[in-house]
Design an enzyme around this catalytic site. Structure first.
Site, mmCIF file in Angstrom:
data_model
loop_
_atom_site.group_PDB
_atom_site.id
_atom_site.type_symbol
_atom_site.label_atom_id
_atom_site.label_comp_id
_atom_site.label_asym_id
_atom_site.label_seq_id
_atom_site.Cartn_x
_atom_site.Cartn_y
_atom_site.Cartn_z
ATOM 1 N N LEU A 121 -16.657 -3.459 31.048
ATOM 2 C CA LEU A 121 -15.565 -3.063 30.154
ATOM 3 C C LEU A 121 -14.954 -1.721 30.541
ATOM 4 O O LEU A 121 -15.628 -0.846 31.075
ATOM 5 C CB LEU A 121 -16.079 -2.996 28.715
ATOM 6 C CG LEU A 121 -16.740 -4.271 28.197
ATOM 7 C CD1 LEU A 121 -17.244 -4.060 26.774
ATOM 8 C CD2 LEU A 121 -15.785 -5.458 28.247
ATOM 9 N N GLU A 137 -11.218 0.958 29.392
ATOM 10 C CA GLU A 137 -10.338 1.334 28.268
ATOM 11 C C GLU A 137 -9.387 0.205 27.864
ATOM 12 O O GLU A 137 -8.982 0.122 26.700
ATOM 13 C CB GLU A 137 -9.521 2.582 28.628
ATOM 14 C CG GLU A 137 -10.294 3.882 28.501
ATOM 15 C CD GLU A 137 -10.852 4.094 27.099
ATOM 16 O OE1 GLU A 137 -10.107 3.924 26.118
ATOM 17 O OE2 GLU A 137 -12.047 4.401 26.979
ATOM 18 N N HIS A 147 -10.087 -2.997 27.762
ATOM 19 C CA HIS A 147 -10.815 -3.864 26.820
ATOM 20 C C HIS A 147 -10.969 -3.178 25.458
ATOM 21 O O HIS A 147 -10.854 -3.814 24.411
ATOM 22 C CB HIS A 147 -12.216 -4.176 27.370
ATOM 23 C CG HIS A 147 -12.227 -4.954 28.644
ATOM 24 N ND1 HIS A 147 -12.664 -4.430 29.837
ATOM 25 C CD2 HIS A 147 -11.837 -6.228 28.914
ATOM 26 C CE1 HIS A 147 -12.570 -5.342 30.787
ATOM 27 N NE2 HIS A 147 -12.061 -6.447 30.253
ATOM 28 N N GLN A 185 -13.360 -20.298 36.819
ATOM 29 C CA GLN A 185 -12.027 -19.746 37.115
ATOM 30 C C GLN A 185 -11.995 -19.010 38.453
ATOM 31 O O GLN A 185 -10.988 -18.406 38.801
ATOM 32 C CB GLN A 185 -11.542 -18.848 35.976
ATOM 33 C CG GLN A 185 -12.303 -17.550 35.782
ATOM 34 C CD GLN A 185 -11.869 -16.823 34.526
ATOM 35 O OE1 GLN A 185 -12.250 -17.191 33.422
ATOM 36 N NE2 GLN A 185 -11.066 -15.784 34.653
ATOM 37 N N GLY A 233 -5.070 -8.986 27.274
ATOM 38 C CA GLY A 233 -4.271 -7.908 27.843
ATOM 39 C C GLY A 233 -3.030 -8.437 28.554
ATOM 40 O O GLY A 233 -3.045 -9.511 29.170
ATOM 41 N N VAL A 236 -3.176 -0.952 29.861
ATOM 42 C CA VAL A 236 -3.690 0.425 29.802
ATOM 43 C C VAL A 236 -3.841 0.915 31.237
ATOM 44 O O VAL A 236 -4.378 0.210 32.098
ATOM 45 C CB VAL A 236 -5.042 0.493 29.055
ATOM 46 C CG1 VAL A 236 -5.584 1.916 29.038
ATOM 47 C CG2 VAL A 236 -4.873 -0.016 27.623
HETATM 48 O O1 PAF Z 1 -9.080 -12.078 31.339
HETATM 49 C C1 PAF Z 1 -10.288 -12.343 31.475
HETATM 50 O O2 PAF Z 1 -11.160 -11.464 31.507
HETATM 51 C C2 PAF Z 1 -10.724 -13.796 31.589
HETATM 52 O O3 PAF Z 1 -9.807 -14.533 32.319
HETATM 53 C C3 PAF Z 1 -11.022 -14.449 30.245
HETATM 54 C C4 PAF Z 1 -9.776 -14.527 29.367
HETATM 55 C C5 PAF Z 1 -12.107 -13.674 29.510
HETATM 56 C C6 PAF Z 1 -11.525 -15.881 30.440
HETATM 57 O O4 PAF Z 1 -12.690 -15.915 31.198
#
Ligand code: PAF
Length: 278
Positions: A33, A35, A37, A61, A147, A176
């Protein structure tokens, strides 16, 4: 703050909060994480009384030659940041909790997934949509926060939510940036000092593009000049595109359009974007 790795556990906590008349927020993340997030958490706290943040590096993904195995992970640090930010529950499942044996469903959004990252990363948005839909079904939030750095992802998720009649509001939050302009990203952790310096050309090129658009330059001219600027700064360009922000189709009028960039600083793929001034 609670930490749950099971679907039943997080579901129960969210149900309890809902029974206490709280509006539920979900902030989906892949951890490590920053800023950006935390700004999603702050946005979530403004409109919801219970904030769940998921941490799951979603294997579906990532393409076969992408950075799934080396994607940065630091759960202890993430948990500390969430505690400090006032998150109510972290949902951090194992891959087998999300994709048990026999899992065989995938969600595909047409159209908006075709250009930009969808063209460079085949199957990426199917993985994103599938996991996001699962997370939404698990937590049943009233609102979920994403974001705007991942502009295309946000547009695709909004489309999916509309098309599938999800009872969840999808909210985008502004990018950010570091004080020098670099868009915050977990992948910035990969950058050497030299690569980080080169990576600044992404945000700088967006400002240059904005100035060009304000002076009346055309789409093709701005795209070409941006690609040259990035290459001069040792960024291997993946795409430089000026698109209609609603449809992600090409547009001839740069003012008010989405300028989206992706490029490699060394081996690290970075993205950034800006809505050009009208
Ligand atoms: O943006 C991300 O971090 C990822 O694509 C998400 C939305 C958490 C899905 O895994």
């Amino acid at each position: 703050m609670e930490i749950c790795s099971s679907i039943n556990g997080v579901r129960e906590l969210a149900q309890k909060a809902r029974a206490g008349a709280k509006r539920i927020a979900l902030v989906p993340t892949m951890g490590f994480l920053h800023e950006g997030h935390i700004s999603l958490v702050k946005g979530a706290q403004k409109s919801c009384g219970f904030v769940a943040l998921s941490i799951f590096v979603n294997p579906t993904q990532f393409g076969p030659s992408e950075d799934f195995s080396r994607y940065p992970r630091d759960f202890e640090r993430d948990a500390r940041l969430c505690r400090e930010a006032g998150v109510d529950v972290i949902f951090a499942p194992e891959a087998k909790e999300i994709y048990p044996e026999g899992f065989s469903t995938s969600v595909h959004v047409e159209g908006l997934t075709a250009p930009l990252c969808g063209a460079s990363r085949p199957g990426h948005f199917d993985g994103v949509c599938t996991v996001v839909l699962k997370l939404l079904n698990i937590v049943s939030p009233d609102e979920a926060f994403f974001g705007e750095k991942d502009f295309q992802q946000l547009a695709v998720i909004k489309r999916m939510a509309k098309d599938l009649n999800l009872a969840c509001e999808i909210t985008g939050m502004p990018i950010v940036r570091e004080p020098d302009g670099l868009a915050m990203s977990s992948r910035n952790a990969y950058l050497s000092p030299g690569e980080r310096e080169n990576a600044l050309s992404l945000s700088r090129s967006l400002l240059l593009a904005d100035e060009m658009a304000a002076k009346g330059a055309g789409t093709g001219e701005i795209e070409a000049s941006t690609a040259s600027y990035l290459a001069e700064n040792s960024i291997r360009v993946d795409y430089v595109s000026i698109l209609d922000p609603a449809t992600l189709q090409q547009t001839n009028s740069p003012r008010g359009a989405l300028m989206a960039l992706a490029g490699f600083a060394g081996k690290t793929r970075l993205i950034d974007n800006r809505i050009l001034t009208r």
